[in-house]
Design a protein around this motif. Structure first.
Motif, mmCIF file in Angstrom:
data_model
loop_
_atom_site.group_PDB
_atom_site.id
_atom_site.type_symbol
_atom_site.label_atom_id
_atom_site.label_comp_id
_atom_site.label_asym_id
_atom_site.label_seq_id
_atom_site.Cartn_x
_atom_site.Cartn_y
_atom_site.Cartn_z
ATOM 1 N N ARG A 43 0.093 2.595 -8.277
ATOM 2 C CA ARG A 43 -0.943 2.522 -7.242
ATOM 3 C C ARG A 43 -0.342 2.715 -5.859
ATOM 4 N N ILE A 44 0.710 1.956 -5.568
ATOM 5 C CA ILE A 44 1.358 2.073 -4.252
ATOM 6 C C ILE A 44 2.007 3.437 -4.095
ATOM 7 N N GLY A 45 2.654 3.911 -5.178
ATOM 8 C CA GLY A 45 3.362 5.187 -5.111
ATOM 9 C C GLY A 45 2.434 6.357 -4.842
ATOM 10 N N PHE A 46 1.324 6.442 -5.577
ATOM 11 C CA PHE A 46 0.368 7.531 -5.362
ATOM 12 C C PHE A 46 -0.265 7.440 -3.977
ATOM 13 N N ALA A 47 -0.611 6.225 -3.554
ATOM 14 C CA ALA A 47 -1.210 6.062 -2.229
ATOM 15 C C ALA A 47 -0.239 6.512 -1.138
ATOM 16 N N ALA A 48 1.034 6.109 -1.275
ATOM 17 C CA ALA A 48 2.049 6.514 -0.299
ATOM 18 C C ALA A 48 2.229 8.030 -0.298
ATOM 19 N N LEU A 49 2.208 8.633 -1.487
ATOM 20 C CA LEU A 49 2.379 10.089 -1.601
ATOM 21 C C LEU A 49 1.230 10.822 -0.926
ATOM 22 N N PHE A 50 -0.004 10.391 -1.184
ATOM 23 C CA PHE A 50 -1.170 11.019 -0.555
ATOM 24 C C PHE A 50 -1.061 10.961 0.969
ATOM 25 N N LEU A 51 -0.693 9.782 1.490
ATOM 26 C CA LEU A 51 -0.629 9.611 2.939
ATOM 27 C C LEU A 51 0.561 10.366 3.539
ATOM 28 N N LEU A 52 1.663 10.401 2.818
ATOM 29 C CA LEU A 52 2.844 11.109 3.324
ATOM 30 C C LEU A 52 2.566 12.597 3.446
ATOM 31 N N MET A 189 3.599 1.487 5.887
ATOM 32 C CA MET A 189 3.433 0.274 5.080
ATOM 33 C C MET A 189 3.507 0.582 3.591
ATOM 34 N N LEU A 190 2.751 1.572 3.122
ATOM 35 C CA LEU A 190 2.717 1.884 1.702
ATOM 36 C C LEU A 190 4.028 2.505 1.224
ATOM 37 N N PHE A 191 4.638 3.349 2.045
ATOM 38 C CA PHE A 191 5.930 3.951 1.682
ATOM 39 C C PHE A 191 6.993 2.867 1.535
ATOM 40 N N SER A 192 7.015 1.905 2.453
ATOM 41 C CA SER A 192 7.994 0.813 2.372
ATOM 42 C C SER A 192 7.749 -0.042 1.137
ATOM 43 N N GLY A 193 6.469 -0.300 0.840
ATOM 44 C CA GLY A 193 6.144 -1.081 -0.346
ATOM 45 C C GLY A 193 6.592 -0.390 -1.624
ATOM 46 N N ALA A 194 6.419 0.946 -1.660
ATOM 47 C CA ALA A 194 6.852 1.715 -2.830
ATOM 48 C C ALA A 194 8.364 1.670 -2.991
#
Length: 302
Positions: A43-52, A189-194
């Motif tokens: 969940r975190i990884g895909f969200a971070a990827l979309f935003l990145l 935030m999401l990239f760091s969490g991933a």
């Protein structure tokens, strides 16, 4: 002065609430074939990827100071890793609707912490009464099962309360990110969490991701949808926070459980027990006291 919301802002608030509610539904679907921690990482990884990808495409410039990325990391842990993991673990034992109701206690924890940590955010009589009703609602929801003895369902309910507390901590801590754009804050935030979750995956056992076999197409689509909705939720969250303020943003707390209950009832055949209905009502009354605007309006018209 309280910001008077425009029709367009109400529209985006409703979209935000629906996206938030959808996450509880999609988590429940994903847990049919994925482990809770594996689901959280994806969940975190895909969200971070979309935003990145979106940030790179739009030419977003990220801050480079270590102190800022330390704040992103703290937010990634408090606002993503901890609550997402706890909610996923909880939903192996409780319904998505109940998880959404208990998650609505986040403002209760927030106002208590703000009283001690934020200058000028003191507890008023109405807020104190709101906290009391909120805690009473939690007691009805959790206490009924605890009276029968500590069970996995009780632990699941407590886990969601832990997630709500973590969200409250993130809300207090996240005020220092106001100077950055919504896309920059959400992506950092999401990239760091991933990045924190990856070492956990590396040291996980062979069933870290999959509870049984490789997930079916339905679950794969659910995970992609969960990552996308998570990414969009935080973009809208930071944008609305800057435009309408935290008080107006709190209104989404009322709407999320209702949407989650509808999704769970229609698509997952979940049922609402009497204590869940009573507990939700008491929590909503508590949130009205914490928000205060309806009470002020009633008092002015008396």
């Amino acid at each position: 002065m309280q910001h008077k919301m425009k029709l367009s802002e109400w529209f985006w608030l409703l979209i935000l609430s629906f996206l938030w509610a959808t996450s509880f539904f999609l988590v429940k679907l994903g847990l049919a074939e994925l482990t809770p921690l594996g689901l959280t990482l994806l969940r975190i990884g895909f969200a971070a990827l979309f935003l990145l990808v979106g940030a790179i495409w739009s030419g977003e410039k990220f801050p480079t100071s270590l102190s800022t990325w330390r704040d992103f990391l703290a937010m990634g842990v408090l606002n993503n890793l901890i609550p997402f993991s706890l909610v996923a673990l909880a939903q192996t034992q409780i319904t998505s609707g109940l998880a959404a109701i208990l998650n609505a206690t986040t403002p209760v924890f927030t106002v208590v912490m703000a009283h001690f940590l934020i200058k000028g955010e003191h507890l008023t009589i109405w807020r104190s009464l709101g906290i009391l009703f909120g805690l009473l609602g939690v007691g009805i929801l959790v206490g009924i099962d605890l009276v029968k003895g500590l069970s996995l369902q009780s632990l699941g309910q407590i886990a969601v309360l832990g997630a709500a507390f973590s969200y409250a901590c993130a809300g207090i801590y996240g005020q220092r990110l106001r100077q950055y754009s919504a896309l920059s804050s959400a992506t950092g935030m999401l990239f760091s969490g991933a990045m924190v979750m990856i070492p956990i995956a590396m040291f996980g056992n062979s069933h870290f991701f999959f509870a049984q076999s490789f997930p079916t197409m339905k679950v794969q689509l659910a995970i992609i949808g969960l990552g996308f909705s998570t990414a969009m939720t935080y973009i809208l969250y930071f944008k609305l926070l800057a435009k309408v303020g935290s008080a107006n943003l709190m209104l989404s707390t009322f709407l999320v459980p209702v949407s989650a209950l509808l999704l769970g009832t229609v698509f997952l055949a979940e049922k609402l027990a009497w204590n869940e209905l009573v507990g939700m009502t008491l929590i909503f009354v508590g949130l009205l006291g914490i928000d205060g605007r309806l009470l002020i309006s009633i008092r002015k018209n008396l």
